[in-house]
Design a protein around this motif. Structure first.
Motif, PDB file in Angstrom:
ATOM      1  N   SER A   4      -3.871  -6.960  -4.543  1.00  0.00           N
ATOM      2  CA  SER A   4      -4.829  -7.983  -4.955  1.00  0.00           C
ATOM      3  C   SER A   4      -5.513  -7.621  -6.265  1.00  0.00           C
ATOM      4  CB  SER A   4      -5.885  -8.201  -3.868  1.00  0.00           C
ATOM      5  OG  SER A   4      -6.703  -7.061  -3.716  1.00  0.00           O
ATOM      6  N   LEU A   5      -6.063  -8.657  -6.875  1.00  0.00           N
ATOM      7  CA  LEU A   5      -6.913  -8.517  -8.042  1.00  0.00           C
ATOM      8  C   LEU A   5      -8.288  -9.042  -7.663  1.00  0.00           C
ATOM      9  CD1 LEU A   5      -4.595  -9.898 -10.870  1.00  0.00           C
ATOM     10  CD2 LEU A   5      -5.166  -7.499 -10.425  1.00  0.00           C
ATOM     11  N   ALA A   6      -9.304  -8.234  -7.880  1.00  0.00           N
ATOM     12  CA  ALA A   6     -10.683  -8.679  -7.704  1.00  0.00           C
ATOM     13  C   ALA A   6     -11.263  -8.855  -9.102  1.00  0.00           C
ATOM     14  CB  ALA A   6     -11.486  -7.636  -6.928  1.00  0.00           C
ATOM     15  N   PHE A   7     -12.056  -9.909  -9.294  1.00  0.00           N
ATOM     16  CA  PHE A   7     -12.624 -10.139 -10.613  1.00  0.00           C
ATOM     17  C   PHE A   7     -14.074 -10.585 -10.495  1.00  0.00           C
ATOM     18  CE2 PHE A   7     -10.334 -13.891  -9.238  1.00  0.00           C
ATOM     19  CZ  PHE A   7     -11.225 -14.923  -9.452  1.00  0.00           C
ATOM     20  N   GLU A   8     -14.830 -10.256 -11.533  1.00  0.00           N
ATOM     21  CA  GLU A   8     -16.236 -10.615 -11.609  1.00  0.00           C
ATOM     22  C   GLU A   8     -16.542 -11.060 -13.028  1.00  0.00           C
ATOM     23  OE1 GLU A   8     -18.240  -6.994 -10.683  1.00  0.00           O
ATOM     24  OE2 GLU A   8     -17.754  -7.090  -8.563  1.00  0.00           O
ATOM     25  N   ALA A   9     -17.421 -12.036 -13.157  1.00  0.00           N
ATOM     26  CA  ALA A   9     -17.859 -12.504 -14.471  1.00  0.00           C
ATOM     27  C   ALA A   9     -19.328 -12.871 -14.361  1.00  0.00           C
ATOM     28  CB  ALA A   9     -17.039 -13.711 -14.913  1.00  0.00           C
ATOM     29  N   ALA A  10     -20.023 -12.816 -15.486  1.00  0.00           N
ATOM     30  CA  ALA A  10     -21.444 -13.175 -15.485  1.00  0.00           C
ATOM     31  C   ALA A  10     -21.840 -13.680 -16.854  1.00  0.00           C
ATOM     32  CB  ALA A  10     -22.294 -11.963 -15.106  1.00  0.00           C
ATOM     33  N   GLY A  11     -22.871 -14.527 -16.868  1.00  0.00           N
ATOM     34  CA  GLY A  11     -23.357 -15.073 -18.121  1.00  0.00           C
ATOM     35  C   GLY A  11     -24.585 -15.917 -17.908  1.00  0.00           C
ATOM     36  N   ASN A  49     -22.804 -26.205 -28.360  1.00  0.00           N
ATOM     37  CA  ASN A  49     -22.362 -24.818 -28.437  1.00  0.00           C
ATOM     38  C   ASN A  49     -23.228 -23.941 -27.533  1.00  0.00           C
ATOM     39  OD1 ASN A  49     -20.559 -25.651 -30.358  1.00  0.00           O
ATOM     40  ND2 ASN A  49     -21.601 -24.673 -32.073  1.00  0.00           N
ATOM     41  N   ASN A  50     -22.574 -23.036 -26.829  1.00  0.00           N
ATOM     42  CA  ASN A  50     -23.232 -22.042 -25.984  1.00  0.00           C
ATOM     43  C   ASN A  50     -24.051 -22.637 -24.848  1.00  0.00           C
ATOM     44  OD1 ASN A  50     -22.131 -19.885 -27.474  1.00  0.00           O
ATOM     45  ND2 ASN A  50     -23.725 -20.168 -29.017  1.00  0.00           N
ATOM     46  N   ASP A  51     -23.671 -23.828 -24.376  1.00  0.00           N
ATOM     47  CA  ASP A  51     -24.249 -24.341 -23.130  1.00  0.00           C
ATOM     48  C   ASP A  51     -23.851 -23.420 -21.975  1.00  0.00           C
ATOM     49  OD1 ASP A  51     -25.682 -26.570 -23.945  1.00  0.00           O
ATOM     50  OD2 ASP A  51     -24.025 -27.969 -23.628  1.00  0.00           O
ATOM     51  N   VAL A  52     -22.641 -22.840 -22.073  1.00  0.00           N
ATOM     52  CA  VAL A  52     -22.166 -21.857 -21.096  1.00  0.00           C
ATOM     53  C   VAL A  52     -21.742 -20.615 -21.883  1.00  0.00           C
ATOM     54  CG1 VAL A  52     -20.533 -21.330 -19.244  1.00  0.00           C
ATOM     55  CG2 VAL A  52     -21.310 -23.696 -19.595  1.00  0.00           C
ATOM     56  N   VAL A  53     -22.348 -19.483 -21.549  1.00  0.00           N
ATOM     57  CA  VAL A  53     -22.046 -18.218 -22.220  1.00  0.00           C
ATOM     58  C   VAL A  53     -21.607 -17.213 -21.164  1.00  0.00           C
ATOM     59  CG1 VAL A  53     -23.036 -16.282 -23.513  1.00  0.00           C
ATOM     60  CG2 VAL A  53     -23.673 -18.637 -24.094  1.00  0.00           C
ATOM     61  N   GLU A  54     -20.529 -16.474 -21.469  1.00  0.00           N
ATOM     62  CA  GLU A  54     -20.074 -15.399 -20.584  1.00  0.00           C
ATOM     63  C   GLU A  54     -20.304 -14.067 -21.285  1.00  0.00           C
ATOM     64  OE1 GLU A  54     -16.232 -14.077 -17.862  1.00  0.00           O
ATOM     65  OE2 GLU A  54     -16.079 -15.811 -19.167  1.00  0.00           O
ATOM     66  N   GLU A  55     -20.896 -13.136 -20.554  1.00  0.00           N
ATOM     67  CA  GLU A  55     -21.234 -11.815 -21.101  1.00  0.00           C
ATOM     68  C   GLU A  55     -20.302 -10.712 -20.608  1.00  0.00           C
ATOM     69  OE1 GLU A  55     -23.603 -11.176 -23.312  1.00  0.00           O
ATOM     70  OE2 GLU A  55     -24.692 -13.073 -23.304  1.00  0.00           O
ATOM     71  N   THR A  56     -19.790 -10.849 -19.384  1.00  0.00           N
ATOM     72  CA  THR A  56     -18.943  -9.792 -18.820  1.00  0.00           C
ATOM     73  C   THR A  56     -17.793 -10.396 -18.022  1.00  0.00           C
ATOM     74  OG1 THR A  56     -20.189  -9.604 -16.752  1.00  0.00           O
ATOM     75  CG2 THR A  56     -20.899  -8.200 -18.588  1.00  0.00           C
ATOM     76  N   PHE A  57     -16.676  -9.673 -18.024  1.00  0.00           N
ATOM     77  CA  PHE A  57     -15.496 -10.051 -17.247  1.00  0.00           C
ATOM     78  C   PHE A  57     -14.792  -8.761 -16.857  1.00  0.00           C
ATOM     79  CE2 PHE A  57     -10.982 -11.752 -17.172  1.00  0.00           C
ATOM     80  CZ  PHE A  57     -11.157 -12.571 -16.071  1.00  0.00           C
ATOM     81  N   VAL A  58     -14.696  -8.497 -15.558  1.00  0.00           N
ATOM     82  CA  VAL A  58     -14.108  -7.256 -15.062  1.00  0.00           C
ATOM     83  C   VAL A  58     -13.032  -7.614 -14.046  1.00  0.00           C
ATOM     84  CG1 VAL A  58     -14.553  -5.102 -13.805  1.00  0.00           C
ATOM     85  CG2 VAL A  58     -16.281  -6.002 -15.379  1.00  0.00           C
TER      86      VAL A  58
END
Length: 166
Positions: free
Chosen positions: A54-61, A150-159
């Motif tokens: 499996s692949l586990a993923f996380e994102a935040a923003g 622009n930048n209504d949705v911003v992502e800071e991290t993706f793991v």
């Protein structure tokens, strides 16, 4: 990376590989109207080689304070594995999502994704899907955003982390 474990009923130590395969911390946001890629990782062919891998993923923003509708998606190859739908979030707020893609066959997977926000409008949202991507070739895992400004949705991290079948 390796994980050490003991088989139930035995004293044998088993070495199972697992680990983080992708970390992105660059700030990226949507640009104007339409769907925009945020972060992505190309899953190499045969990374999910065994049923149960499996692949586990996380994102935040963050979401901007504009009155515009906002939308977040996660795509695994040609399959949309998560779609928040139009979000009427009008105050600046944080968001995070996490998910897992589990191989059940060479062209079959099970996937779940959960989105959480600090917004009173939407605190949690979940999706379960069954992609049918061919894992013998590369497959792109990515987050996307759709909004107006622009930048209504911003992502800071993706793991992304890879886990071998037990």
């Amino acid at each position: 990376f390796f994980k050490l474990g003991i088989n139930a009923g035995t004293s044998a130590t088993i070495v199972k590989p697992h680990g983080t395969v992708n970390v992105q911390t660059n700030t990226v946001g949507n640009v104007g109207a339409g769907e925009d890629d945020l972060h992505s990782w190309t899953v190499p062919a045969n990374v999910l080689a065994t049923d149960g891998d499996s692949l586990a993923f996380e994102a935040a923003g963050s979401f901007g304070a504009s009155i515009n509708s906002k939308r977040v998606r996660v795509r695994f190859g040609a399959t949309v594995v998560f779609d928040s739908g139009a979000l009427a979030i009008t105050a600046a707020t944080d968001w995070s999502l996490e998910g897992r893609i589990i191989r059940t066959g060479a062209t079959a997977q099970k996937c779940y994704v959960r989105l959480n926000t600090s917004s009173a409008t939407l605190s949690a949202y979940a999706d379960y899907t069954t992609p049918a991507e061919t894992l013998g070739g590369t497959v792109v895992l990515k987050t996307t955003a759709e909004a107006t400004d622009n930048n209504d949705v911003v992502e800071e991290t993706f793991v992304v982390q890879w886990h071998s079948a037990p």
